[in-house]
Design a protein around this motif. Structure first.
Motif, PDB file in Angstrom:
ATOM      1  N   THR A 210     135.418  38.753  42.202  1.00  0.00           N
ATOM      2  CA  THR A 210     134.182  39.293  41.632  1.00  0.00           C
ATOM      3  C   THR A 210     133.291  39.937  42.692  1.00  0.00           C
ATOM      4  OG1 THR A 210     134.242  37.514  39.981  1.00  0.00           O
ATOM      5  CG2 THR A 210     132.204  38.778  40.161  1.00  0.00           C
ATOM      6  N   GLN A 211     133.091  39.251  43.806  1.00  0.00           N
ATOM      7  CA  GLN A 211     132.154  39.751  44.815  1.00  0.00           C
ATOM      8  C   GLN A 211     132.718  40.932  45.603  1.00  0.00           C
ATOM      9  OE1 GLN A 211     130.653  36.515  47.188  1.00  0.00           O
ATOM     10  NE2 GLN A 211     129.520  35.627  45.475  1.00  0.00           N
ATOM     11  N   ARG A 212     134.001  41.177  45.476  1.00  0.00           N
ATOM     12  CA  ARG A 212     134.581  42.361  46.119  1.00  0.00           C
ATOM     13  C   ARG A 212     134.522  43.573  45.188  1.00  0.00           C
ATOM     14  NH1 ARG A 212     140.344  41.252  48.489  1.00  0.00           N
ATOM     15  NH2 ARG A 212     139.806  43.106  49.700  1.00  0.00           N
ATOM     16  N   VAL A 213     134.298  43.315  43.902  1.00  0.00           N
ATOM     17  CA  VAL A 213     134.226  44.382  42.906  1.00  0.00           C
ATOM     18  C   VAL A 213     132.782  44.708  42.528  1.00  0.00           C
ATOM     19  CG1 VAL A 213     134.804  44.977  40.511  1.00  0.00           C
ATOM     20  CG2 VAL A 213     136.508  43.851  41.958  1.00  0.00           C
ATOM     21  N   SER A 214     131.933  43.678  42.486  1.00  0.00           N
ATOM     22  CA  SER A 214     130.568  43.829  41.956  1.00  0.00           C
ATOM     23  C   SER A 214     129.705  44.865  42.685  1.00  0.00           C
ATOM     24  CB  SER A 214     129.853  42.478  41.951  1.00  0.00           C
ATOM     25  OG  SER A 214     129.772  41.919  43.258  1.00  0.00           O
TER      26      SER A 214
END
Length: 287
Positions: A208-212
């Motif tokens: 998630t935090q690599r996409v957000s």
């Protein structure tokens, strides 16, 4: 009679036309890559590389079905690396783009199924594929339709690779930005459904935090580029056709309010996305 385009398909086609991107998925962002629109193709290619790293080594015999293959960029890369890759795409405009991208490939002739996953011809696809791949397309297919069909088209020992976002338990909590992001199966519902299938989990990675960070990039485009253009067009039309515009605003008020909330209120941010979505890289094996 020409088949109507679904709103989801329209969104994909517009993304391709407006952003002129090769892929129709979010990019994979890390601190080493500056968050700017010019770097989106790099982030998207990092995403593609991550996906292809989950696949068996190509030996000229590994068959991959790219389900929801977008504009065909990943499909072409799979072919270039030696996979026997076919695609599924229900959007007619995107299917044309895929065919154009594959036209000059000298090797394996891909099949392009212009239909939904649940409408695949089983007489041609049963136990045919080593890998079923979803690149941000799993969210569009009902679980009751996708999971049984995947068990039919995969060979024994075949892989199911899903990279997509799911709804978190926070959905519906009423906090600012709630329901500003649509799409995605509830993660709890998906997990329960998978446990009722013979699929065995191989990987579940929260990315998630690599996409957000992509959300802040999109939000900037919406607020600072698209919104002023829409407002200017509205002002022009109101000046030229005031009665028509007043009637349209009255008839479509609720829809316009919904669009404004989702896209032009500033809620489509990294923080809001992380609250209501969890983006997963999932790999399962069919025994």
């Amino acid at each position: 009679m020409k088949e109507k385009m679904h709103s989801r398909e329209l969104g994909l086609v517009l993304a391709k036309r407006l952003l002129d991107v090769e892929d129709l998925h979010y990019g994979l962002w890390d601190p080493s890559l500056e968050l700017k629109l010019a770097n989106l193709p790099i982030a998207q290619q990092r995403y593609n590389e991550m996906l292809m790293a989950q696949l068996p080594e190509p030996n000229g015999e590994v068959r991959v079905l790219d389900i929801g293959c977008g504009a065909g960029h990943l499909l072409r890369q799979l072919l270039d690396r030696g996979y026997r890759a076919d695609g599924v795409i229900p959007a007619r405009d995107l299917a044309e783009a895929v065919r154009g991208r594959l036209a000059d490939f000298p090797g394996y002739r891909s099949r392009l199924f212009e239909c939904r996953l649940e409408d695949l011809p089983l007489d041609q696809c049963r136990r045919h594929y080593d890998v079923a791949l979803f690149s941000e397309s799993f969210q569009y297919i009902p679980l009751a339709a996708s999971l049984p069909r995947l068990q039919e088209i995969l060979k024994s020992g075949g892989l199911l690779v899903i990279c997509d976002f799911f709804k978190t338990e926070a959905l519906g909590n009423g906090v600012s930005g709630d329901r500003s992001f649509g799409g995605g199966h509830p993660l709890r519902e998906f997990t329960a459904a998978m446990q009722r299938t013979p699929f065995v989990a191989v990987k579940d990675e929260d990315i998630t935090q690599r996409v957000s960070p992509n959300m802040d990039l999109v939000n900037d485009v919406l607020i600072h580029r698209l919104k002023p253009a829409v407002l200017a067009l509205g002002s022009y039309l109101e000046g030229r056709y005031p009665l028509v515009m007043r009637l349209a605003m009255k008839l479509f008020r609720r829809k316009l309010e919904k669009v404004n909330y989702k896209y032009f209120s500033g809620h489509r941010s990294k923080e809001v996305f992380e609250r209501y979505k969890t983006y997963r890289l999932l790999v399962y094996r069919l025994p």
